[in-house]
Scaffold this active site. Structure first.
Site, PDB file in Angstrom:
ATOM      1  CG  PHE A   8      36.354  34.254  41.398  1.00  0.00           C
ATOM      2  CD1 PHE A   8      37.666  33.941  41.737  1.00  0.00           C
ATOM      3  CD2 PHE A   8      35.348  33.391  41.801  1.00  0.00           C
ATOM      4  CE1 PHE A   8      37.966  32.791  42.466  1.00  0.00           C
ATOM      5  CE2 PHE A   8      35.635  32.242  42.528  1.00  0.00           C
ATOM      6  CZ  PHE A   8      36.947  31.938  42.862  1.00  0.00           C
ATOM      7  CG  ASP A   9      39.440  40.718  38.086  1.00  0.00           C
ATOM      8  OD1 ASP A   9      38.665  41.459  37.468  1.00  0.00           O
ATOM      9  OD2 ASP A   9      40.634  40.548  37.754  1.00  0.00           O
ATOM     10  CG  LEU A  10      36.718  37.454  33.153  1.00  0.00           C
ATOM     11  CD1 LEU A  10      36.505  35.966  33.452  1.00  0.00           C
ATOM     12  CD2 LEU A  10      35.644  37.980  32.203  1.00  0.00           C
ATOM     13  CG  ASP A  11      39.808  40.633  31.614  1.00  0.00           C
ATOM     14  OD1 ASP A  11      39.355  39.571  31.168  1.00  0.00           O
ATOM     15  OD2 ASP A  11      39.478  41.757  31.188  1.00  0.00           O
ATOM     16  CB  ILE A 164      39.436  36.176  44.519  1.00  0.00           C
ATOM     17  CG1 ILE A 164      39.058  35.561  45.876  1.00  0.00           C
ATOM     18  CG2 ILE A 164      40.731  35.551  43.998  1.00  0.00           C
ATOM     19  CD1 ILE A 164      38.703  34.090  45.800  1.00  0.00           C
TER      20      ILE A 164
END
Length: 216
Positions: A8-11, A164
């Site tokens: 996963f990306d965060l922001d 993602i």
């Protein structure tokens, strides 16, 4: 395609960092007598490597690094917490954990800040590994972060991994490394951007992924 390793990306993917990031940018730019009236005008800088974002203002690499120091003056105490978790994220992570998926974070944000954010929002427990950039700017390109996460996560079958994220940088990074990608529209990249980048699939939000067992 059903994946075993979920990056996963965060922001813009798991959390909405708009207020904290734009206020930190505005704080840094004030130091250079650049006054931002509308914080929304800075939303396009949510996602790319931060040094590139400051260089977009015409800054040299050296000046951009100085700006990053000012940005972090505000961010480390205030901006990091001016953030909120998107709807459905906790349920999605819990569901993935119940399916024995390996969950990893791949963000261009400094790793130390990413861990603080996940811990603050009680999300850290869901992650097998958290990967990000270094405070000195190393490993800031998304492909570098993804490679690092895959290596540390001991992922050898790239066909079982997916990235993602909400921006083209997530999609390009995944392609460069050789894994699939899913774009989400709850963040700061629109459908046109994600299609042009070549996302393997696009969903309205991370919430939608809870019911998309063909992916996860």
């Amino acid at each position: 395609m059903n994946y075993d390793y979920i990056l996963f990306d965060l922001d813009g993917t798991l959390t909405d960092p708009k207020l904290g990031i734009t206020k930190s940018f505005a704080y840094a730019l004030e130091h250079f007598d650049i006054h931002i009236e509308n914080l929304d005008s800075l939303c396009k800088y949510i996602g790319p490597p931060i040094v590139d974002s400051f260089m977009d203002f015409g800054f040299s690499k050296e000046k951009a690094l100085e700006a990053i120091d000012k940005y972090r003056e505000y961010f480390k105490d205030y901006g990091i917490y001016e953030n909120e978790v998107y709807k459905g994220v906790v349920q999605l992570l819990a569901t993935l954990r119940s399916r024995n998926k390996k969950i990893m974070l791949a963000t261009s944000k400094p790793e130390v800040f990413a861990k603080q954010i996940l811990e603050h929002f009680e999300l850290l427990e869901y992650f097998d590994f958290v990967g990000g950039s270094e405070l000195n700017g190393d490993r800031s390109e998304k492909s570098e972060v993804i490679q690092y996460v895959l290596k540390e996560g001991k992922v050898t079958d790239l066909t079982k991994a997916v990235m993602i994220g909400d921006r083209k940088y997530d999609i390009f990074g995944a392609k460069e490394v050789g894994i699939d990608s899913i774009g989400v529209l709850n963040g700061y990249g629109d459908q046109e951007e994600l299609i042009a980048a070549g996302a393997d699939a696009i969903v309205a939000s991370v919430w939608e992924l809870v019911n998309r067992e063909e992916f996860l």
